[in-house]
Design a protein around this motif. Sequence first.
Motif, PDB file in Angstrom:
ATOM      1  N   TYR A 113      33.983-148.624  21.775  1.00  0.00           N
ATOM      2  CA  TYR A 113      34.053-147.440  22.644  1.00  0.00           C
ATOM      3  C   TYR A 113      35.458-147.316  23.223  1.00  0.00           C
ATOM      4  O   TYR A 113      36.107-148.331  23.540  1.00  0.00           O
ATOM      5  N   TRP A 114      35.876-146.056  23.381  1.00  0.00           N
ATOM      6  CA  TRP A 114      37.214-145.750  23.870  1.00  0.00           C
ATOM      7  C   TRP A 114      37.161-144.684  24.946  1.00  0.00           C
ATOM      8  O   TRP A 114      36.313-143.784  24.900  1.00  0.00           O
ATOM      9  N   GLY A 115      38.093-144.792  25.887  1.00  0.00           N
ATOM     10  CA  GLY A 115      38.262-143.738  26.855  1.00  0.00           C
ATOM     11  C   GLY A 115      39.165-142.640  26.311  1.00  0.00           C
ATOM     12  O   GLY A 115      39.653-142.713  25.178  1.00  0.00           O
ATOM     13  N   GLN A 116      39.408-141.632  27.136  1.00  0.00           N
ATOM     14  CA  GLN A 116      40.192-140.476  26.695  1.00  0.00           C
ATOM     15  C   GLN A 116      41.692-140.692  26.876  1.00  0.00           C
ATOM     16  O   GLN A 116      42.494-139.922  26.357  1.00  0.00           O
ATOM     17  N   GLY A 117      42.061-141.715  27.619  1.00  0.00           N
ATOM     18  CA  GLY A 117      43.463-142.033  27.818  1.00  0.00           C
ATOM     19  C   GLY A 117      44.039-141.448  29.093  1.00  0.00           C
ATOM     20  O   GLY A 117      43.568-140.432  29.609  1.00  0.00           O
ATOM     21  N   THR A 118      45.071-142.112  29.589  1.00  0.00           N
ATOM     22  CA  THR A 118      45.798-141.628  30.757  1.00  0.00           C
ATOM     23  C   THR A 118      47.291-141.812  30.495  1.00  0.00           C
ATOM     24  O   THR A 118      47.726-142.841  29.985  1.00  0.00           O
ATOM     25  N   GLN A 119      48.067-140.803  30.832  1.00  0.00           N
ATOM     26  CA  GLN A 119      49.494-140.810  30.511  1.00  0.00           C
ATOM     27  C   GLN A 119      50.277-141.594  31.554  1.00  0.00           C
ATOM     28  O   GLN A 119      50.116-141.396  32.760  1.00  0.00           O
ATOM     29  N   VAL A 120      51.151-142.460  31.065  1.00  0.00           N
ATOM     30  CA  VAL A 120      52.109-143.167  31.906  1.00  0.00           C
ATOM     31  C   VAL A 120      53.502-142.827  31.398  1.00  0.00           C
ATOM     32  O   VAL A 120      53.798-143.026  30.222  1.00  0.00           O
ATOM     33  N   THR A 121      54.327-142.299  32.275  1.00  0.00           N
ATOM     34  CA  THR A 121      55.692-141.933  31.919  1.00  0.00           C
ATOM     35  C   THR A 121      56.655-142.629  32.869  1.00  0.00           C
ATOM     36  O   THR A 121      56.547-142.459  34.090  1.00  0.00           O
ATOM     37  N   VAL A 122      57.568-143.394  32.301  1.00  0.00           N
ATOM     38  CA  VAL A 122      58.538-144.156  33.087  1.00  0.00           C
ATOM     39  C   VAL A 122      59.927-143.616  32.775  1.00  0.00           C
ATOM     40  O   VAL A 122      60.382-143.669  31.627  1.00  0.00           O
ATOM     41  N   SER A 123      60.598-143.119  33.789  1.00  0.00           N
ATOM     42  CA  SER A 123      61.938-142.577  33.602  1.00  0.00           C
ATOM     43  C   SER A 123      62.988-143.629  33.923  1.00  0.00           C
ATOM     44  O   SER A 123      62.774-144.503  34.762  1.00  0.00           O
ATOM     45  N   SER A 124      64.137-143.490  33.278  1.00  0.00           N
ATOM     46  CA  SER A 124      65.216-144.473  33.490  1.00  0.00           C
ATOM     47  C   SER A 124      66.128-144.076  34.634  1.00  0.00           C
ATOM     48  O   SER A 124      66.037-142.998  35.168  1.00  0.00           O
TER      49      SER A 124
END
Length: 124
Positions: A113-124
């Motif tokens: 089973y899998w979730g729908q995902g969540t976005q992680v964005t890391v800026s420099s």
Amino acid sequence: QVQLVESGGGLLQAGGSLRLSCAASGRTFSNYVMGWFRQAPGKEREFVAAITRSGRSTDYTDSVKGRFTISRDNPKNTVYLQMNSLKPEDTAVYYCAAQQTGYYPRTLNKYDYWGQGTQVTVSS
């Protein structure tokens, strides 16, 4: 059936911290090995971390060792991923997954089973 819902993603600067949560419902949560995977644009989905059913053992991909911590709260049916010292290369959609049989923490197709995902964005 198990339903998984991730939360906690966001946009932040390098060096920051974030905690992802994955809430499970449907079946007995403690019966499942739980894993976190991630997928960056144009790349395959990759293993990040996993935790055994009891929570006593964990596994991490080398690139996150010492920075990320996976944990679970079985009474709350939730698995967490604490991410510290984040880097731009950690940018991805993060997915939690549940594995019913055996212990294959790094094998994507062993998760049921899998979730729908969540976005992680890391800026420099």
